[in-house]
Design a protein around this motif. Structure first.
Motif, short mmCIF file in Angstrom:
data_model
loop_
_atom_site.label_atom_id
_atom_site.label_comp_id
_atom_site.label_asym_id
_atom_site.label_seq_id
_atom_site.Cartn_x
_atom_site.Cartn_y
_atom_site.Cartn_z
N GLU A 1 0.82 -1.21 0.00
CA GLU A 1 0.00 0.00 0.00
C GLU A 1 0.86 1.26 0.00
O GLU A 1 0.60 2.22 -0.73
N ALA A 2 1.91 1.29 0.81
CA ALA A 2 2.76 2.47 0.90
C ALA A 2 3.52 2.70 -0.40
O ALA A 2 3.71 3.84 -0.82
N GLU A 3 3.94 1.65 -1.06
CA GLU A 3 4.66 1.79 -2.32
C GLU A 3 3.77 2.30 -3.44
O GLU A 3 4.20 3.04 -4.31
N GLU A 4 2.51 1.90 -3.40
CA GLU A 4 1.59 2.32 -4.45
C GLU A 4 1.21 3.79 -4.29
O GLU A 4 1.03 4.51 -5.27
N THR A 5 1.08 4.26 -3.06
CA THR A 5 0.65 5.64 -2.82
C THR A 5 1.81 6.62 -2.76
O THR A 5 1.59 7.82 -2.75
N ASP B 1 5.09 8.90 -3.80
CA ASP B 1 5.50 9.65 -4.98
C ASP B 1 6.94 9.29 -5.31
O ASP B 1 7.85 9.58 -4.54
N PRO B 2 7.20 8.66 -6.45
CA PRO B 2 8.58 8.25 -6.76
C PRO B 2 9.51 9.42 -7.05
O PRO B 2 10.72 9.30 -6.94
N ALA B 3 8.96 10.58 -7.37
CA ALA B 3 9.79 11.73 -7.68
C ALA B 3 10.18 12.50 -6.41
O ALA B 3 10.99 13.42 -6.46
N ALA B 4 9.61 12.14 -5.30
CA ALA B 4 9.89 12.85 -4.04
C ALA B 4 11.32 12.56 -3.60
O ALA B 4 11.88 11.49 -3.84
N GLU B 5 11.90 13.56 -2.94
CA GLU B 5 13.28 13.45 -2.50
C GLU B 5 13.35 12.61 -1.20
O GLU B 5 12.49 12.72 -0.33
N GLU B 6 14.38 11.79 -1.12
CA GLU B 6 14.56 10.95 0.08
C GLU B 6 14.97 11.83 1.26
O GLU B 6 15.80 12.73 1.09
N PRO B 7 14.43 11.60 2.44
CA PRO B 7 14.83 12.41 3.59
C PRO B 7 16.25 12.06 4.02
O PRO B 7 16.71 10.93 3.86
N THR B 8 16.94 13.05 4.56
CA THR B 8 18.30 12.80 5.04
C THR B 8 18.23 12.13 6.40
O THR B 8 17.35 12.44 7.22
#
Length: 157
Positions: free
Chosen positions: A63-67, A69-76
């Protein structure tokens, strides 16, 4: 002679009885072995709760992978470092106000000779061990001082 015949007949009957008992015990042993194997198979065998291959691919945990955003930046990732500094001399500071009893372990003069070459021993070092002796309503430090001797000629303690 008749007595021997009777004795032989009695032994034949006893042998037949023992053979019958052996056969019964063999059957019992086989039955117990089968029961043991069945119980082990029931206990350790394959489970009756078998799943088909399609049920393992249910989208329950994606569920989390489907919702997301793949373009979002990874948190540090923030790392917290902490170094603990040990206080040096704290033990001595705590013990400085207590009374000190010194027990000195000296070797008598007549025993300060080397056992192998009979030359005199000299004091090589001093080992000090401290322990706390707690007497109800009284605390003091007991310092054990042990003198270590060695021979300068034969290098034996």
């Amino acid at each position: 002679m008749e007595q021997l015949q009777n004795q032989i007949e009695a032994q034949k009957q006893q042998i037949a009885l023992q053979n019958q008992q052996i056969a019964e015990l063999t059957l019992k042993l086989k039955w117990y072995e089968e029961r043991l194997l069945l119980n082990q198979k029931k206990r350790f065998g394959s489970s009756s709760e078998k799943m088909n291959e399609g049920s393992l691919t249910l989208p329950l945990f994606y569920e989390a992978e489907e919702t997301a955003d793949p373009a979002a930046e990874e948190p540090t990732i923030e790392t917290i470092t902490y170094s603990r500094h040990k206080q040096s001399g704290k033990h001595e500071k705590e013990l400085k106000d207590l009374p000190v009893e010194v027990i000195d372990y000296l070797l008598p003069e007549n025993e300060q000779t080397c056992s192998s070459c009979v030359n005199p021993l000299h004091e090589m070092s001093v080992e000090v061990r401290q322990e706390l002796k707690v007497i109800p309503a009284q605390v003091k430090v007991v310092k054990h001082v042990r003198h270590v001797y060695t021979c300068r000629h034969s290098r034996s303690p």
